[in-house]
Design a protein around this motif. Sequence first.
Motif, PDB file in Angstrom:
ATOM      1  N   GLY A  90      22.317   2.749  17.417  1.00 40.07           N
ATOM      2  CA  GLY A  90      23.667   2.228  17.284  1.00 40.07           C
ATOM      3  C   GLY A  90      24.665   1.703  18.249  1.00 40.07           C
ATOM      4  N   ALA A  91      24.055   1.741  19.472  1.00 38.79           N
ATOM      5  CA  ALA A  91      24.804   1.165  20.599  1.00 38.79           C
ATOM      6  C   ALA A  91      24.728  -0.405  20.297  1.00 38.79           C
ATOM      7  CB  ALA A  91      24.282   1.472  21.983  1.00 38.79           C
ATOM      8  N   ALA A  92      23.592  -0.845  19.793  1.00 33.32           N
ATOM      9  CA  ALA A  92      23.546  -2.409  19.634  1.00 33.32           C
ATOM     10  C   ALA A  92      24.708  -2.802  18.692  1.00 33.32           C
ATOM     11  CB  ALA A  92      22.244  -2.660  19.188  1.00 33.32           C
ATOM     12  N   GLY A  93      25.258  -1.902  18.008  1.00 29.27           N
ATOM     13  CA  GLY A  93      26.370  -2.544  16.984  1.00 29.27           C
ATOM     14  C   GLY A  93      27.712  -2.481  17.757  1.00 29.27           C
ATOM     15  N   CYS A  94      27.639  -1.853  19.011  1.00 30.24           N
ATOM     16  CA  CYS A  94      28.969  -1.848  19.669  1.00 30.24           C
ATOM     17  C   CYS A  94      28.730  -3.217  20.580  1.00 30.24           C
ATOM     18  CB  CYS A  94      28.731  -0.579  20.456  1.00 30.24           C
ATOM     19  SG  CYS A  94      28.244   0.868  19.645  1.00 30.24           S
ATOM     20  N   MET A  95      27.682  -3.672  20.797  1.00 37.43           N
ATOM     21  CA  MET A  95      27.958  -4.927  21.721  1.00 37.43           C
ATOM     22  C   MET A  95      28.915  -6.109  21.463  1.00 37.43           C
ATOM     23  SD  MET A  95      25.936  -3.891  24.230  1.00 37.43           S
ATOM     24  CE  MET A  95      25.522  -5.603  25.110  1.00 37.43           C
ATOM     25  N   PRO A  96      29.279  -6.441  20.144  1.00 40.09           N
ATOM     26  CA  PRO A  96      30.053  -7.537  19.815  1.00 40.09           C
ATOM     27  C   PRO A  96      31.483  -7.458  20.641  1.00 40.09           C
ATOM     28  CG  PRO A  96      28.978  -6.966  17.928  1.00 40.09           C
ATOM     29  CD  PRO A  96      28.584  -6.038  19.031  1.00 40.09           C
ATOM     30  N   VAL A  97      31.985  -6.192  20.792  1.00 41.92           N
ATOM     31  CA  VAL A  97      33.083  -6.113  21.645  1.00 41.92           C
ATOM     32  C   VAL A  97      33.128  -6.280  23.061  1.00 41.92           C
ATOM     33  CG1 VAL A  97      34.128  -4.470  19.846  1.00 41.92           C
ATOM     34  CG2 VAL A  97      33.151  -3.716  21.965  1.00 41.92           C
ATOM     35  N   LEU A  98      31.998  -6.059  23.567  1.00 43.46           N
ATOM     36  CA  LEU A  98      31.726  -6.717  24.980  1.00 43.46           C
ATOM     37  C   LEU A  98      31.586  -7.880  25.027  1.00 43.46           C
ATOM     38  CD1 LEU A  98      29.355  -3.789  26.336  1.00 43.46           C
ATOM     39  CD2 LEU A  98      31.842  -3.709  26.332  1.00 43.46           C
ATOM     40  N   ILE A  99      30.826  -8.689  24.054  1.00 45.70           N
ATOM     41  CA  ILE A  99      30.548  -9.930  24.024  1.00 45.70           C
ATOM     42  C   ILE A  99      31.834 -10.670  23.922  1.00 45.70           C
ATOM     43  CG2 ILE A  99      29.275 -11.747  22.792  1.00 45.70           C
ATOM     44  CD1 ILE A  99      27.268  -9.695  22.251  1.00 45.70           C
ATOM     45  N   GLY A 100      32.803 -10.389  23.067  1.00 46.81           N
ATOM     46  CA  GLY A 100      33.834 -10.937  22.497  1.00 46.81           C
ATOM     47  C   GLY A 100      35.013 -10.737  24.106  1.00 46.81           C
ATOM     48  N   TRP A 101      34.986  -9.873  24.491  1.00 45.10           N
ATOM     49  CA  TRP A 101      35.878  -9.678  25.677  1.00 45.10           C
ATOM     50  C   TRP A 101      35.249 -10.684  27.014  1.00 45.10           C
ATOM     51  CZ3 TRP A 101      40.389  -6.604  26.192  1.00 45.10           C
ATOM     52  CH2 TRP A 101      40.704  -6.521  27.521  1.00 45.10           C
ATOM     53  N   ALA A 102      33.919 -10.457  26.959  1.00 47.74           N
ATOM     54  CA  ALA A 102      33.503 -11.370  28.165  1.00 47.74           C
ATOM     55  C   ALA A 102      33.619 -13.090  27.735  1.00 47.74           C
ATOM     56  CB  ALA A 102      31.984 -11.003  28.481  1.00 47.74           C
ATOM     57  N   ALA A 103      33.698 -13.315  26.658  1.00 44.28           N
ATOM     58  CA  ALA A 103      33.817 -14.807  26.155  1.00 44.28           C
ATOM     59  C   ALA A 103      34.987 -15.198  26.579  1.00 44.28           C
ATOM     60  CB  ALA A 103      33.840 -14.755  24.734  1.00 44.28           C
TER      61      ALA A 103
END
Length: 317
Positions: A162-175
Amino acid sequence: MSTAPLKASSAASEAAPRRAATVVKGYVALTKPRIIELLLVTTIPTMVLAADGWPSIGLLAGTLVGGSLSAGGANAFNSYLDRDIDAVMKRTSRRPLVTGAVSERGALVFAWTLSIVSTAWFWLVVGSPLAAVLSVLAILAYVVGYTMILKRRTPQNIVWGGAAGCMPVLIGWAAVTQSLSWTPVLLFLIIFFWTPPHYWPLSMRFRGDYGAARVPMLPVVAPTRKVAVEMIAYAAAMVVTTVALAWVADMTWVYLGVAVAAGVWFLVGCVQLYRRTRLGETHLKEMRLFRDSITYLTLVFAAIMVDPFLSDVLSVR
């Protein structure tokens, strides 16, 4: 003159658009749009928090498009790899690779195309190499880590997968920031701890399906009471993390109040499920808890999105 050829031609011309519509719907279904919707619910508030207000419309739209492509590609790979399981489970028996609406080759090409395009999109359009790398890691975590390695081998599959489903917050922050910090890590952990008490109730409801498909979800291989205890532990860790976020990110009392109230409400739901298992009740109301988990996450991230506009006067510090 016979009208049969005309009728056959008319029927063929009417059938072609229907077939095309079925194929398009099949490819859309491969991306699992409902899962993507949930991922976007967490991405937008994260970007607002990172920007301390609204990011530019172009950046917001570009990140959402890239995130949808990335998640769609990962989900399409998952659909391809799990087509044998989907054929066995009643809940998934109408998926496009099971019904034949989409060919196996077409699904695989589609998955690769979305994944490659999403990576290029983040790098070139969004302009964030870090977001592009994180997107690739998210795809690998879901496709390789969860689908290929964990799902069929361990009852803890959904925890680490389920860690893969947590990645969008890291991606959004990095963007937005082109970097990472403790704030997006805590956002990641909120979703990480939320995932087991969100997904295990669904696994309880479809325990027979998972058992028939030989997928060792925890509710399939462990007593329901043990699952309920673990859900309470994860939910408690989730609530603690939401409170920690208030101090680390200098959030407002509004956010803190929503996080605590919503957290207690959801935690009580987990405790009630445990009590029902202890009493030996057959109707555990697990699907109500599953739906409540979605409501909980929506409330918390809605509070996160509102928070930057209140921070000048209502900070917890």
